[in-house]
Design an enzyme around this catalytic site. Structure first.
Site, PDB file in Angstrom:
ATOM      1  N   ASN A   9       0.871  -1.178   0.000  1.00 35.94           N
ATOM      2  CA  ASN A   9       0.000   0.000   0.000  1.00 35.94           C
ATOM      3  C   ASN A   9       0.909   1.229   0.000  1.00 35.94           C
ATOM      4  O   ASN A   9       1.530   1.543   1.014  1.00 35.94           O
ATOM      5  CB  ASN A   9      -0.885  -0.041   1.259  1.00 35.94           C
ATOM      6  N   TRP A  10       0.968   1.886  -1.142  1.00 38.19           N
ATOM      7  CA  TRP A  10       1.902   3.014  -1.264  1.00 38.19           C
ATOM      8  C   TRP A  10       1.372   4.300  -0.623  1.00 38.19           C
ATOM      9  O   TRP A  10       2.064   5.300  -0.557  1.00 38.19           O
ATOM     10  CB  TRP A  10       2.239   3.250  -2.749  1.00 38.19           C
ATOM     11  N   LYS A  11       0.120   4.271  -0.214  1.00 39.98           N
ATOM     12  CA  LYS A  11      -0.499   5.437   0.457  1.00 39.98           C
ATOM     13  C   LYS A  11      -0.295   6.693  -0.400  1.00 39.98           C
ATOM     14  O   LYS A  11      -0.239   6.591  -1.625  1.00 39.98           O
ATOM     15  CB  LYS A  11       0.039   5.572   1.887  1.00 39.98           C
ATOM     16  N   HIS A  98      -9.256   0.907   5.054  1.00 40.36           N
ATOM     17  CA  HIS A  98      -7.976   1.109   5.754  1.00 40.36           C
ATOM     18  C   HIS A  98      -8.202   2.020   6.964  1.00 40.36           C
ATOM     19  O   HIS A  98      -9.013   2.945   6.910  1.00 40.36           O
ATOM     20  CB  HIS A  98      -6.948   1.727   4.798  1.00 40.36           C
ATOM     21  N   GLU A 100      -6.587   4.402   8.070  1.00 42.87           N
ATOM     22  CA  GLU A 100      -6.399   5.835   7.799  1.00 42.87           C
ATOM     23  C   GLU A 100      -7.656   6.427   7.168  1.00 42.87           C
ATOM     24  O   GLU A 100      -7.996   7.587   7.413  1.00 42.87           O
ATOM     25  CB  GLU A 100      -5.159   6.033   6.910  1.00 42.87           C
ATOM     26  N   GLU A 170      -5.193  -5.300  10.374  1.00 37.33           N
ATOM     27  CA  GLU A 170      -4.146  -4.321  10.643  1.00 37.33           C
ATOM     28  C   GLU A 170      -4.419  -3.659  11.999  1.00 37.33           C
ATOM     29  O   GLU A 170      -5.219  -2.722  12.077  1.00 37.33           O
ATOM     30  CB  GLU A 170      -4.128  -3.242   9.547  1.00 37.33           C
ATOM     31  N   GLY A 176       2.759   1.911  10.926  1.00 41.36           N
ATOM     32  CA  GLY A 176       3.692   3.029  10.801  1.00 41.36           C
ATOM     33  C   GLY A 176       4.377   3.388  12.103  1.00 41.36           C
ATOM     34  O   GLY A 176       4.998   4.440  12.224  1.00 41.36           O
ATOM     35  N   SER A 216       3.805  -2.542  10.247  1.00 38.91           N
ATOM     36  CA  SER A 216       5.255  -2.572  10.461  1.00 38.91           C
ATOM     37  C   SER A 216       5.909  -3.897  10.064  1.00 38.91           C
ATOM     38  O   SER A 216       6.872  -4.337  10.699  1.00 38.91           O
ATOM     39  CB  SER A 216       5.596  -2.211  11.911  1.00 38.91           C
ATOM     40  N   GLY A 238       5.305   1.126   4.725  1.00 41.55           N
ATOM     41  CA  GLY A 238       6.646   1.681   4.543  1.00 41.55           C
ATOM     42  C   GLY A 238       7.596   0.810   3.738  1.00 41.55           C
ATOM     43  O   GLY A 238       8.258   1.282   2.800  1.00 41.55           O
TER      44      GLY A 238
END
Ligand code: 13P
Length: 254
Positions: A9-11, A98, A100, A170, A176, A216, A238
């Site tokens: 997931n490149w966000k 997600h 976020e 998640e 993160g 992570s 990440g």
């Protein structure tokens, strides 16, 4: 046998050139890698879906996912993209729910239930994310929270819909932060998720759905997490932005 999946997931990272480059670098790096029964998925930001997907000489094993979509078919929803639009550029996967999106954009379970249905109606596989926040784990409510997230967003589905669903657990406290759920914590929750799905949809569906862990994951901890019996892969933030790290995760799951 369940499919193993390593998904990046490149966000909201990487412009179009950097996205194309990273996708190509991954493509080249896996050229001589055996990836039997492993799906490799990358999720660039919306503007880069088309240019990344349509690069000539991308490895055909690299699938693309969108990071979000609106639940409505179309209409006056400024700034949003629809399932049909995503599908029309050749993309067949979408990440939904997600944390976020839930936290910063107030996505509710009810909206997510609609999003999942809309995605499936438009021939997109849904990678459905969920997980508890730290206080919920500390107060020992994490199983209850996860069960209700699954119930509220997925229990309206038909049995056949499950062919196109991937689950991504998640824990929000591990995203993160550098803090990872221990392999035992991940296994415990993934096994629980399977019992929740089995109770409603039966054992076959529960055994066949891929459940990814996210939070992570990196080359140094991937092997231990991926080797848990109910962990079928990872949704990676990440570490997915670095070719060597992402490819190391694909190697780790073999
Ligand atoms: P990190 O791997 O950066 O913790 O992010 C996980 C994630 O949110 C993937 O969707």
């Amino acid at each position: 046998m369940r499919t193993k999946i390593v998904a990046g997931n490149w966000k909201m990272n990487l412009d179009v050139d950097a996205s194309k480059q990273l996708a190509m670098d991954i493509s080249v790096a896996i050229q001589n890698l055996e990836t039997n029964n492993t799906r490799i998925i990358i999720a660039p930001t919306a503007t880069n879906l088309y240019p990344v997907f349509h690069q000539p000489s991308m490895d055909s094993r690299v699938e693309i996912a969108a990071q979000n979509m609106h639940q409505a078919k179309n209409g006056a929803f400024t700034g949003e993209i629809s399932a049909e639009m995503i599908h029309s550029v050749g993309i067949t996967n979408v990440i939904l729910g997600h944390s976020e999106r839930r936290t910063y954009f107030n996505e509710t379970d009810a909206a997510l239930a609609e999003k999942v249905s809309t995605a499936l109606q438009n021939n997109l596989d849904a990678i459905f994310c969920f997980g508890e926040v730290l206080e919920e784990r500390q107060s020992n409510n994490h199983f209850k929270v996860v069960e209700s997230q699954l119930q509220n967003a997925l229990f309206h589905l038909n049995d056949s819909d499950w062919r196109n669903i991937v689950l991504a657990y998640e824990p929000v406290w591990a995203i993160g932060t550098g803090e990872t759920a221990s392999p035992e914590q991940a296994q415990e929750m993934h096994a629980f998720i399977r019992t929740v799905i089995a109770k409603k949809f039966g054992n076959t569906i529960a055994q066949n759905v891929s459940i990814l862990y996210g939070g992570s994951v990196k080359p140094s901890n991937a092997k231990e997490i991926f080797s848990q019996p109910d962990v079928d892969g990872g949704l990676i933030g990440g570490a997915a932005l670095n070719t060597a790290d992402f490819v190391a995760l694909i190697v780790a799951i073999q």
